[in-house]
Scaffold this motif. Structure first.
Motif, PDB file in Angstrom:
ATOM      1  N   GLY A   1       4.075  -1.615 -10.815  1.00  0.00           N
ATOM      2  CA  GLY A   1       3.693  -1.787  -9.427  1.00  0.00           C
ATOM      3  C   GLY A   1       3.179  -0.560  -8.710  1.00  0.00           C
ATOM      4  N   ARG A   2       3.117   0.593  -9.390  1.00  0.00           N
ATOM      5  CA  ARG A   2       2.653   1.796  -8.695  1.00  0.00           C
ATOM      6  C   ARG A   2       1.198   2.132  -8.993  1.00  0.00           C
ATOM      7  NH1 ARG A   2       6.228   4.666  -5.869  1.00  0.00           N
ATOM      8  NH2 ARG A   2       8.462   4.401  -6.313  1.00  0.00           N
TER       9      ARG A   2
ATOM     10  N   ARG B   1       0.182  10.952  -1.463  1.00  0.00           N
ATOM     11  CA  ARG B   1      -1.249  10.691  -1.577  1.00  0.00           C
ATOM     12  C   ARG B   1      -1.532   9.796  -2.781  1.00  0.00           C
ATOM     13  NH1 ARG B   1      -3.538  16.608  -1.999  1.00  0.00           N
ATOM     14  NH2 ARG B   1      -1.794  16.695  -3.484  1.00  0.00           N
ATOM     15  N   GLY B   2      -2.793   9.475  -2.988  1.00  0.00           N
ATOM     16  CA  GLY B   2      -3.198   8.629  -4.097  1.00  0.00           C
ATOM     17  C   GLY B   2      -3.795   9.438  -5.225  1.00  0.00           C
TER      18      GLY B   2
ATOM     19  N   GLU C   1       3.666  -5.257  -1.057  1.00  0.00           N
ATOM     20  CA  GLU C   1       3.983  -4.151  -0.157  1.00  0.00           C
ATOM     21  C   GLU C   1       3.962  -2.835  -0.934  1.00  0.00           C
ATOM     22  OE1 GLU C   1       4.513  -4.090   3.116  1.00  0.00           O
ATOM     23  OE2 GLU C   1       3.940  -6.221   3.155  1.00  0.00           O
ATOM     24  N   PRO C   2       3.448  -1.771  -0.317  1.00  0.00           N
ATOM     25  CA  PRO C   2       3.411  -0.489  -1.028  1.00  0.00           C
ATOM     26  C   PRO C   2       4.813   0.059  -1.269  1.00  0.00           C
ATOM     27  CG  PRO C   2       2.745  -0.218   1.268  1.00  0.00           C
ATOM     28  CD  PRO C   2       2.844  -1.695   1.031  1.00  0.00           C
TER      29      PRO C   2
ATOM     30  N   VAL D   1      -1.423  -0.267  -3.563  1.00  0.00           N
ATOM     31  CA  VAL D   1      -1.318   0.538  -4.777  1.00  0.00           C
ATOM     32  C   VAL D   1      -2.052   1.841  -4.521  1.00  0.00           C
ATOM     33  CG1 VAL D   1      -1.877   0.681  -7.233  1.00  0.00           C
ATOM     34  CG2 VAL D   1      -1.179  -1.503  -6.243  1.00  0.00           C
ATOM     35  N   ARG D   2      -1.418   2.958  -4.896  1.00  0.00           N
ATOM     36  CA  ARG D   2      -1.973   4.262  -4.557  1.00  0.00           C
ATOM     37  C   ARG D   2      -2.550   5.002  -5.763  1.00  0.00           C
ATOM     38  NH1 ARG D   2       0.155   5.814   0.344  1.00  0.00           N
ATOM     39  NH2 ARG D   2      -1.529   7.345   0.369  1.00  0.00           N
ATOM     40  N   ALA D   3      -2.463   4.435  -6.936  1.00  0.00           N
ATOM     41  CA  ALA D   3      -2.971   5.102  -8.139  1.00  0.00           C
ATOM     42  C   ALA D   3      -3.814   4.130  -8.941  1.00  0.00           C
ATOM     43  CB  ALA D   3      -1.831   5.644  -8.998  1.00  0.00           C
TER      44      ALA D   3
END
Length: 715
Positions: A264-265, A238-239, A178-179, A290-292
């Motif tokens: 986890g990020r 944002r990513g 999960e994000p 994952v946003r990065a």
């Protein structure tokens, strides 16, 4: 027989009113004609949007378009835009624009659109199968891939092979985590050393899209500074995407991000991860878990959602240029992404390329630099030794070290390790003035001169002979070219300092780090390990060998490699000293002494503008057999303002060395022509080359012609 209005006789058997009503309803339904389902050769098609538009996995230019296929009813649910499919390429397949069928068997492709009808009037072949219901190609990524293909005169299928990794079923079957919620905006930290650094982070955290060229200060802080920029983008919801040249530097940024944000990020996308782990992380990014992303070259296409920042570190490193068609460069792809997705852009490095300087000069990006006082505090002391100093110095006869270098090594070994950089094996300098070491250049086009001996000089770019050559710098008439490798240097230093351990780092064995104890570390450029606490001193030997490379970027690359090594040395306040063995009056050497890579890039840009060289102009190379290259250039509908340099012969690869891309096969003679156009005509040049190559491939023929837009090496 009853008439049409008569009802059938009621059965004699008793069934009651309900049974009679059921019989009448059944008879009524049977009398209504049923609509025939849409079929393809007898098989039912999807009831809605029965046509799939597919990009097939064949990278030849004359097939660079979409093909329509029928969607069978059993594949209706899974055949969604973005999924991988298998199609029979040939039987019933057609070109959307030309309506022609092509032969072939089952091949892979991507479903890009579902449609109600097709432009093709005949029967369509059906999708053979859906490889996986996982949508891996978004509309945004498809648009980016098309833009990259057009810019580099390549095919969409080739770009998609670079953008979408191979499928791994085991990784695909596992759910993604999960994000996590956005982190808080980071503190500026060491970004405070740069005048506009804190403002850049604030703009990112507020959801802005600033564009900057960042000349980083020497020292160990740049991975953490990149991590803070990523954290600021994540704080805005944002990513972020960061691309670095190699796995060693990716690991440093990965560690900095983990220390700043926790586990986890972000995802680490490098070849060292292995196919399953890499694909699993790629899927986590595509699914939004994952946003990065931090990764090497192929990560430039990572499907980060709601992209807020794209960053490239050390864009002058050759690893950022892909060696697979159509040979895109990370910097250019991320510039396209910044425009397509309207996100922030950060180009960072310890040095500064001419392309980066052009982004600043054009106003597309703003400079992020530190003031001179900060530079003096962070940079080591740089001292120079020229050829005249070596000739007068008796100590230089032992291990090629002048007295100043001997003293720097002795003093450095008292407090820590000493780095010795030697030009890598594989540099093949052509010719340089024996007196001043200036590169031998053509008087017509300023290209590098080469010759088996001094009696037969010719230009590597335009092919003209150079009769009665003399050096434009000092008037000398004699030429030289030689180099000493890292292995011999390590042996010489080992004899000169017998009580000190000597470590080597190079192509065969690259060290990631060394302890802070006294030692001599001999390294080729780009393989320098990080020393615990920084190096006490560094020697940059044989500087002329890098400066006299027959390439437009020789000075820029030499300065970048020197700065990368010198940045690992302690600051001047802590006693850090760098000795560079190169002519002190040369521009790159002076830029190193002043620690002014941005100023050097601006002066190089001005010179290139005067001579019409990239990046002010756009160039493309055409390589192949002489008759094929000549015919290609003559028949291509090139822009009217183009200039053709050459063709000139290409040297064959040395015996025993594997053939590199762009080199002729053993026993064949190839030539290269350079096509140059002024600003504003680059897109027209790429389109003309792509059209000519597609027409040539459609006609067929045994001769191969290789095209590369914006080649790195034009020397």
């Amino acid at each position: 027989m009853s008439s049409d209005n008569e009802q059938p006789d009621e059965p004699a058997a008793a069934g009651g009113p309900e049974q009679l009503a059921l019989i009448r309803e059944t008879v009524r339904k049977a009398s209504v004609p049923k609509a025939k389902p849409r079929t393809w050769r007898g098989a039912a098609l999807a009831p809605r949007l029965p046509v799939a538009r597919v990009v097939v996995n064949k990278g030849v230019l004359h097939l660079d378009q979409y093909f329509d296929y029928a969607v069978p009813a059993e594949l209706d649910a899974e055949a969604q835009p973005g999924v991988r499919v298998r199609v029979r390429f040939g039987a019933g397949a057609h070109r959307v624009r030309e309506g022609r069928r092509e032969g072939g068997g089952l091949i892979d492709g991507f479903l890009v659109e579902r449609r109600a009808d097709s432009d093709y009037g005949g029967a369509l072949a059906a999708l053979a199968s859906v490889v996986s219901p996982e949508p891996v190609l978004s509309p945004g990524m498809l648009a980016l891939a098309r833009a990259v293909a057009d810019r580099y005169a390549g095919s969409l299928a080739d770009v998609l092979q670079l953008a979408v990794p191979p499928r791994n079923g085991r990784a695909e079957s596992k759910p993604s985590p999960e994000p996590l919620p956005p982190p808080p905006a980071p503190e500026p930290g060491t970004w405070g050393r740069y005048g506009r650094g804190p403002a850049f982070l604030q703009a990112l955290a507020a959801g802005g899209a600033p564009r900057a060229v960042w000349t980083a200060l020497p020292g160990p802080h740049w991975p953490e500074e990149l991590a803070r920029a990523v954290a600021a983008a994540l704080a805005s919801g944002r990513g972020a995407l960061v691309v670095v040249p190699d796995g060693r530097r990716a690991a440093r940024v990965d560690a900095a991000l983990t220390a700043l944000l926790g586990e986890g990020r972000h995802a680490l996308l490098t070849a060292e991860s292995g196919p399953e782990k890499r694909y699993r992380q790629w899927l986590a990014v595509r699914r939004g878990s994952v946003r990065a992303v931090v990764g090497t070259r192929s990560a430039m296409f990572a499907p980060v959602r709601d992209l807020g920042l794209v960053a490239v570190w050390d864009d002058g490193d050759a690893s950022h240029s892909d060696e697979n068609a159509p040979f895109p460069h990370v910097r250019e792809v991320l510039e396209l992404r910044a425009g397509h997705e309207r996100c922030a852009f950060l180009l960072g490095g310890l040095s500064c390329t001419v392309e980066a300087a052009q982004l600043v000069e054009s106003g597309w990006a703003r400079p992020l630099t530190a003031d001179r006082e900060q530079v003096r505090q962070a940079a080591p002391l740089v001292r120079t030794v020229g050829d005249q100093d070596l000739a007068r110095d008796e100590a230089a006869r032992a291990a090629r070290l002048p007295s100043i270098a001997w003293q720097a090594v002795r003093d450095g070994l008292k407090s820590g390790p000493v780095l010795v950089q030697v030009p890598r094996r594989g540099y093949v300098p052509r010719l340089a003035c024996e007196r001043c070491r200036a590169p031998a250049r053509c008087r017509h086009c300023a290209g590098p001169l080469e010759a088996p001996d001094e009696r037969d000089l010719s230009c590597r770019w335009c092919g003209r002979g150079a009769v009665d050559w003399h050096c434009a710098e000092c008037g000398g008439t004699r030429l030289r070219a030689r180099i000493v490798g890292a292995r011999r240097t390590a042996e010489e230093l080992g004899r000169a300092f017998p009580a000190v351990p000597v470590r080597t780092s190079g192509r065969d064995h690259v060290l990631d780090a060394v302890p802070g104890r006294p030692a001599l570390v001999v390294s080729t450029p780009g393989a320098e390990p990080v020393a615990d606490g920084g190096y006490a001193a560094a020697l940059l030997l044989d500087g002329w060998a890098m400066l006299t490379r027959p390439d437009l970027r020789a000075g820029e690359d030499a300065l970048r490699r020197w700065i990368d090594a010198a940045a690992l040395v302690r600051g001047q306040g802590d006693g850090g000293t760098v000795v560079v063995v190169a002519e002190p009056t040369l521009r790159p050497v002076q830029a190193l002494v002043r620690w002014d890579p941005a100023g050097h890039a601006l002066r190089e840009l001005a010179d290139r503008a005067e001579l019409g060289f990239p990046p002010v102009s756009r160039m493309a190379s055409v390589i192949g057999r002489a008759d094929a290259v000549r015919a290609f250039v003559e028949t291509a509908e090139l822009p009217g303002d183009r200039e053709v340099l050459g063709p000139v012969p290409l040297p064959a690869p040395p015996p025993g060395r594997p053939r590199r891309p762009g080199e002729p096969p053993v026993g064949e003679s190839w030539v290269r022509a350079l096509l140059r156009v002024p600003p504003g005509s680059g897109a027209a040049l790429a389109a003309a080359l792509k059209s000519a190559q597609a027409a040539r491939l459609a006609r067929g023929g045994p001769d191969q012609v290789r095209i590369r837009v914006d080649p790195l090496d034009i020397g």
